[in-house]
Write a protein that holds these residues in place. Sequence first.
Motif: not given
Length: 71
Positions: A2-8, A44-51
């Motif tokens: 899993t990867a977390i997609k941060l702002a930017g 594999y990235a999910i948005d930070e808010a969704d995590s």
Amino acid sequence: MTAIKLAGGVLRVPTHTVLPDGVHIDSTRDITPDDPDYQEWLPYAIDEADSWHGDPDDETILSRWRAAASA
């Protein structure tokens, strides 16, 4: 994986390091969109808010951290 997609668009991905003395360390590293590994991790990235799970234990830990940080 899993990867977390941060702002930017930065991805925070898991990484594993073994020190010379054999100690294993699990941590994360940030990958920017211009990094060669970016496209590999993006599916594999999910948005930070969704995590964010909103677990009550998480809220308790965060409130203690915020209080200590503002002191």
